[in-house]
Design an enzyme around this catalytic site. Structure first.
Site, PDB file in Angstrom:
ATOM      1  N   GLY A  48      43.142  73.752  18.890  1.00  0.00           N
ATOM      2  CA  GLY A  48      42.894  72.394  18.394  1.00  0.00           C
ATOM      3  C   GLY A  48      44.137  71.722  17.853  1.00  0.00           C
TER       4      GLY A  48
ATOM      5  N   TYR B 247      31.735  88.349  22.804  1.00  0.00           N
ATOM      6  CA  TYR B 247      31.655  87.006  22.222  1.00  0.00           C
ATOM      7  C   TYR B 247      30.355  86.844  21.453  1.00  0.00           C
ATOM      8  CZ  TYR B 247      35.679  85.466  25.033  1.00  0.00           C
ATOM      9  OH  TYR B 247      36.925  85.310  25.587  1.00  0.00           O
TER      10      TYR B 247
ATOM     11  N   ASN C 104      37.081  66.353  27.039  1.00  0.00           N
ATOM     12  CA  ASN C 104      37.928  67.236  27.844  1.00  0.00           C
ATOM     13  C   ASN C 104      37.692  67.056  29.342  1.00  0.00           C
ATOM     14  OD1 ASN C 104      39.134  68.347  25.572  1.00  0.00           O
ATOM     15  ND2 ASN C 104      37.671  70.028  25.439  1.00  0.00           N
TER      16      ASN C 104
ATOM     17  N   VAL D 205      28.966  68.759  22.271  1.00  0.00           N
ATOM     18  CA  VAL D 205      28.915  68.068  23.555  1.00  0.00           C
ATOM     19  C   VAL D 205      30.033  67.045  23.659  1.00  0.00           C
ATOM     20  CG1 VAL D 205      27.552  66.541  25.022  1.00  0.00           C
ATOM     21  CG2 VAL D 205      26.442  68.431  23.820  1.00  0.00           C
TER      22      VAL D 205
END
Length: 340
Positions: free
Chosen positions: A215, A57, A288, A282
């Protein structure tokens, strides 16, 4: 946040897992170090302790950022998961794959970037269709015995391979897979054919990646907003749009975000599931996190199931048809018994 046991283990992890593939700004996108720190602060303050990363990553930057953050916090609080398999350097032909040599090298490099003595959960990232599963499990078990890894898991691998692996591990007394990471969302339900039934049988926790379908399930593409999904993606076809509209409708009825609905759906499917929630801002994570206070009704689940249903194919659909026949015969026999 509530905590769940990870697979057939005593390891307690938060009901949401923080995905960190976007920690770092390589390739022109992602969160810088300060923003990444704020995201981890927000997650931890909400009770989150389960963090997911991988050796590749952001070319290793994700692990470096996490390592720097956790080195200034309580290491024992966090459950850190990382992965090995995919190519992370060009020094040798064994710098990728599931083989023991690459596993050992990758883990040592990850530990350096993470500034840690051990990894809580090590995933095989993707099946290479070359390495014998016994080589993988023996090597993973050696890492557990060495104290460099606490638990082992697997990602993006055929169900039959995982089943063979856990059966072999049980026979040999090796560490068994406690988690299975696969793409799973209202737009990607194919794991219901083999992978999820297998995970339920072995008591493996599923950790869905892309639970918001990149998304798409947030509804932003329906609103004409831009994102990183390519226009030709199946996540943006007419059927996907229909599913997303159903998610948005239910979200409006409840008074929550579409993201909350889509995430909660993955946790109410009758098996142990901890979705991986990625964030580069953030405010994304803050929204979420509200998912933990959501509960979809049976009617909501029915509507979402119907609009997103897939064909299981053989033998799944055959079993469904067989169940109807068996139930019919059951009713027939019941009538005969009453007459007798």
């Amino acid at each position: 946040m509530k905590y769940k046991l990870l697979g057939r283990s005593g390891l307690k992890v938060s009901e949401l897992c923080l995905g960190t593939m976007g920690f770092g700004t390589e390739a022109g996108w992602g969160a810088d170090k300060d923003t990444s720190f704020k995201i981890m602060d927000t997650f931890a303050e909400a009770g989150g302790n389960f963090i997911d990363t991988a050796n590749i990553y952001k070319l290793g930057t994700s692990e470096k950022i996490i390592g720097e953050y956790i080195s200034n916090h309580d290491r024992d609080y966090f459950v850190l998961a990382t992965k090995y398999t995919l190519k992370d350097n060009i020094t040798n032909p064994n710098a990728s794959g599931n083989n023991r040599k690459n596993m050992m090298r990758s883990v040592e490099e990850s530990l350096k970037r993470l500034k840690m003595d051990f990894i809580d959960l090590l995933y095989l990232h993707i099946w290479d269709d070359i390495t014998p599963i016994d080589e993988v499990l023996r090597a993973m078990d050696d890492l557990v015995k060495q104290g460099k890894v606490n638990y082992v898991a697997i990602s993006d691998t055929p169900a039959w391979v995982v089943a063979q692996g856990n059966t072999l591990a049980e026979l040999m007394g090796w560490s068994r897979f406690v988690a299975l990471q696969v793409e799973y969302s209202l737009l990607a339900r194919t794991p219901e054919r083999e992978l999820i039934p297998m995970a339920k049988h072995f008591g493996i926790t599923v950790t869905p990646w892309a639970p918001l379908a990149g998304g798409a399930l947030t509804g932003k593409y329906l609103r004409g907003e831009q994102g990183r999904i390519k226009p030709e993606s199946v996540r943006l076809n007419d059927h996907s749009a229909e599913i997303t509209r159903a998610v948005v409708t239910i979200a409006d009825e409840i008074g929550i975000s579409a993201s909350n609905v889509a995430l909660k759906w993955t946790t109410q499917q009758g098996f142990s599931s901890i979705p991986i929630v990625g964030a580069t801002k953030v405010e994304q994570l803050a929204d979420n996190l509200k998912t933990v206070d959501v509960e979809l009704t049976a009617e909501h689940l029915k509507r979402l199931d119907e609009v997103s249903a897939i064909k299981l194919g053989f033998p799944g659909d055959f079993f469904r048809e067989d169940a109807v026949r068996i139930n019919s015969f059951g009713g027939f026999f019941e009538k005969v018994e009453k007459r007798a």
